[in-house]
Scaffold this active site. Sequence first.
Site, PDB file in Angstrom:
ATOM      1  N   LYS A 192      18.419   6.008  19.365  1.00  0.00           N
ATOM      2  CA  LYS A 192      19.329   5.315  20.489  1.00  0.00           C
ATOM      3  C   LYS A 192      18.751   5.946  21.950  1.00  0.00           C
ATOM      4  CE  LYS A 192      23.363   6.286  22.374  1.00  0.00           C
ATOM      5  NZ  LYS A 192      23.001   5.737  23.455  1.00  0.00           N
ATOM      6  N   GLU A 268      20.099  19.780  20.777  1.00  0.00           N
ATOM      7  CA  GLU A 268      19.473  20.418  21.988  1.00  0.00           C
ATOM      8  C   GLU A 268      20.454  19.936  23.028  1.00  0.00           C
ATOM      9  OE1 GLU A 268      17.301  22.360  22.204  1.00  0.00           O
ATOM     10  OE2 GLU A 268      15.788  21.947  20.569  1.00  0.00           O
ATOM     11  N   CYS A 303      17.767  20.360  31.949  1.00  0.00           N
ATOM     12  CA  CYS A 303      18.492  21.162  30.703  1.00  0.00           C
ATOM     13  C   CYS A 303      18.193  22.659  31.227  1.00  0.00           C
ATOM     14  CB  CYS A 303      18.288  21.125  29.489  1.00  0.00           C
ATOM     15  SG  CYS A 303      16.659  20.793  29.129  1.00  0.00           S
ATOM     16  N   GLU A 402      27.921  23.287  33.740  1.00  0.00           N
ATOM     17  CA  GLU A 402      26.754  22.824  33.994  1.00  0.00           C
ATOM     18  C   GLU A 402      27.089  21.496  34.915  1.00  0.00           C
ATOM     19  OE1 GLU A 402      24.818  20.327  30.981  1.00  0.00           O
ATOM     20  OE2 GLU A 402      22.729  20.911  31.593  1.00  0.00           O
TER      21      GLU A 402
HETATM   22  P1  NAD Z   1      25.218  12.977  27.002  1.00  0.00           P
HETATM   23  O1  NAD Z   1      25.627  13.872  26.156  1.00  0.00           O
HETATM   24  O2  NAD Z   1      26.123  12.260  28.035  1.00  0.00           O
HETATM   25  O3  NAD Z   1      24.182  11.625  26.346  1.00  0.00           O
HETATM   26  C1  NAD Z   1      23.346  11.810  25.575  1.00  0.00           C
HETATM   27  C2  NAD Z   1      23.084  10.780  24.692  1.00  0.00           C
HETATM   28  O4  NAD Z   1      24.119  10.673  23.866  1.00  0.00           O
HETATM   29  C3  NAD Z   1      23.073   9.315  25.064  1.00  0.00           C
HETATM   30  O5  NAD Z   1      22.074   8.524  24.536  1.00  0.00           O
HETATM   31  C4  NAD Z   1      24.428   8.770  25.215  1.00  0.00           C
HETATM   32  O6  NAD Z   1      24.807   7.534  24.971  1.00  0.00           O
HETATM   33  C5  NAD Z   1      24.810   9.309  23.700  1.00  0.00           C
HETATM   34  N1  NAD Z   1      26.302   9.785  23.635  1.00  0.00           N
HETATM   35  C6  NAD Z   1      27.415   9.816  24.347  1.00  0.00           C
HETATM   36  N2  NAD Z   1      28.469  10.007  23.690  1.00  0.00           N
HETATM   37  C7  NAD Z   1      27.976   9.836  22.316  1.00  0.00           C
HETATM   38  C8  NAD Z   1      29.104   9.665  21.273  1.00  0.00           C
HETATM   39  N3  NAD Z   1      30.497  10.127  21.358  1.00  0.00           N
HETATM   40  N4  NAD Z   1      28.393   9.521  20.158  1.00  0.00           N
HETATM   41  C9  NAD Z   1      27.116   9.613  20.131  1.00  0.00           C
HETATM   42  N5  NAD Z   1      26.249   9.520  20.931  1.00  0.00           N
HETATM   43  C10 NAD Z   1      26.785   9.479  22.334  1.00  0.00           C
HETATM   44  O7  NAD Z   1      23.989  13.385  28.083  1.00  0.00           O
HETATM   45  P2  NAD Z   1      23.280  13.021  29.117  1.00  0.00           P
HETATM   46  O8  NAD Z   1      24.085  13.060  30.265  1.00  0.00           O
HETATM   47  O9  NAD Z   1      22.429  11.753  28.758  1.00  0.00           O
HETATM   48  O10 NAD Z   1      22.247  14.206  29.546  1.00  0.00           O
HETATM   49  C11 NAD Z   1      22.545  15.283  30.109  1.00  0.00           C
HETATM   50  C12 NAD Z   1      22.826  16.470  29.430  1.00  0.00           C
HETATM   51  O11 NAD Z   1      21.560  16.389  28.232  1.00  0.00           O
HETATM   52  C13 NAD Z   1      22.921  17.731  29.848  1.00  0.00           C
HETATM   53  O12 NAD Z   1      23.858  18.551  29.465  1.00  0.00           O
HETATM   54  C14 NAD Z   1      21.520  18.418  29.686  1.00  0.00           C
HETATM   55  O13 NAD Z   1      21.838  19.909  29.646  1.00  0.00           O
HETATM   56  C15 NAD Z   1      21.069  17.872  28.135  1.00  0.00           C
HETATM   57  N6  NAD Z   1      19.866  18.071  28.005  1.00  0.00           N
HETATM   58  C16 NAD Z   1      19.508  19.011  27.086  1.00  0.00           C
HETATM   59  C17 NAD Z   1      17.945  19.398  26.809  1.00  0.00           C
HETATM   60  C18 NAD Z   1      17.548  20.218  25.875  1.00  0.00           C
HETATM   61  O14 NAD Z   1      16.547  20.176  25.350  1.00  0.00           O
HETATM   62  N7  NAD Z   1      18.372  21.281  25.549  1.00  0.00           N
HETATM   63  C19 NAD Z   1      17.055  18.519  27.346  1.00  0.00           C
HETATM   64  C20 NAD Z   1      17.319  17.525  28.301  1.00  0.00           C
HETATM   65  C21 NAD Z   1      18.872  17.270  28.405  1.00  0.00           C
END
Ligand code: NAD
Length: 500
Positions: A192, A268, A303, A402
């Site tokens: 997804k 992650e 991230c 963050e």
């Molecule tokens: P997010 O957590 O809002 O969303 C990530 C994914 O999860 C999306 O596909 C979203 O639709 C889905 N999602 C959201 N709520 C959900 C739920 N209740 N159940 C299941 N899926 C759900 O994050 P974002 O805004 O897309 O990305 C930014 C975040 O990602 C930042 O915190 C960043 O640090 C992190 N990130 C981490 C890494 C790493 O490798 N550690 C790499 C890139 C980004």
Amino acid sequence: MSNPRTRADWQAMADGLVLRTQAFIDGRYVDAADGRTFDCVSPIDGRVLGKIASGSEADIDRAVRAARRSFEAGGWSQARPVKRKKTLQALVALIERHADELALLESLDMGKPIDDARNVDIAATIRCFGWTAEALDKVYGEVAPTGHDELGLITREPLGVVGAIVPWNFPLLMAAWKLAPALAMGNSVVIKPSEKSPLSVLRLAELVAEAGIPDGVFNVVPGFGKEAGEPLALHMDVDGLVFTGSTAVGKRLLQCAGLSNMKRAYMECGGKSPNVVFADAPDLGKAAEAAASGIFYNQGEVCTAASRLLVERSIQEEFVARVVEAGRKMQPRHPLEPGAPMGAMVDEGQTRRVLDYIAKGQAEGARLALGGNRLQTVEGGCYVEPTVFDDVRPDHAISREEIFGPVLAVIPFDDEAQALRIANDTEYGLAAGVWTANLSRAHRMARGLRAGSVWVNYWDGGDMTAPFGGYKQSGNGRDKSLHAFDKYTEMKATWINLGG
Ligand code: NAD
């Protein structure tokens, strides 16, 4: 358009793009079961790029059933490793052939500069699939040390059906970090993508099919977190759940794994990485440029963004002036303009969130040394200036939370012990940097920093050869390198009685 070079070239290519907007299930593009769609909006100018199938529980269930069927059929899961390797190498060749188009999709969808999309996101995606394909037929089992009357075999088996949920900041690359090792080990996958950036993964599906990966092994269900993500996380027939995204959602997904079938779950998550500069850094000019690009690259939507700059007080004034100078040169420009140092924020919501944090930093009493404003352009769009706050206290919200935007918090320190204490005073532990010419101090700091990656005298090193992931609430498990295979395999011990 072959070999686009100018903004006009990229725009012409964008005008001719045919977007994939449907879900990809069991080898075919299909509408959502209930026919619903959502708008895919470009943050460059607010234009609706397409109407994307909005997946929900029924679509997830359909995709999981296709994945299970393909896994049981064995065409991929039981194929010889060399066959999977050649197929993934064919996929690499296809991604290379369509690299410009995939890069363009990333820029249009989430606003990153086209050069970064092409030279970082897509280049690293190619490297990820290529390296993993090359490695997959070199993974051996083990033989346990036993007596003569028995044989103990330790083997790895694919998990089965893997659910992957990924973010929008590096849409295809974050997907590749999951997909390459999952597919390499013989799993079937339901992914997804983020609702903010579904285009590149939807296009990848076509290339996966063209490469010869059997129907049902790779499925994409676009949609929102609650509607499509949670049903995947809660599904009783998903064996493994891998996620990249925020810590809050990662925690929720761990609950989902526990509430359903105890599926293997690897997260992650976010970061608030400290970049620690001592007065004896070998080259303060380089350190300042790295400090600026470490936070402003990809609009700060990284991230591992170097979002907390810890500076030894004796050089604070001089060093911050250098960082401000380097940051001033990184003003956002139209993402399709080659050479743009920053592009657009992913969407209006993220733009507002970042501006709110900037207001909070000012209200808390930090000193605004650069930027702080939304940038207005003729097309509209979501642009925020590179922003530096000096004299930030470790307890200010802008040094604890963050922001995921181009906002740097500079925190002064007086000695090594204090630097380490401030650096580790965070719920996160994804990455950290240390700048010093003192070898012993570099090693002491590297040992003391509670982070999955530590960089000494540079920022953001590493490639497919080393694992990547977080300590503490930055997550569990590791992406990249041979260690990534651990997440996509079960380990089996088979005992054979040779005693007769
Ligand atoms: P997010 O957590 O809002 O969303 C990530 C994914 O999860 C999306 O596909 C979203 O639709 C889905 N999602 C959201 N709520 C959900 C739920 N209740 N159940 C299941 N899926 C759900 O994050 P974002 O805004 O897309 O990305 C930014 C975040 O990602 C930042 O915190 C960043 O640090 C992190 N990130 C981490 C890494 C790493 O490798 N550690 C790499 C890139 C980004």
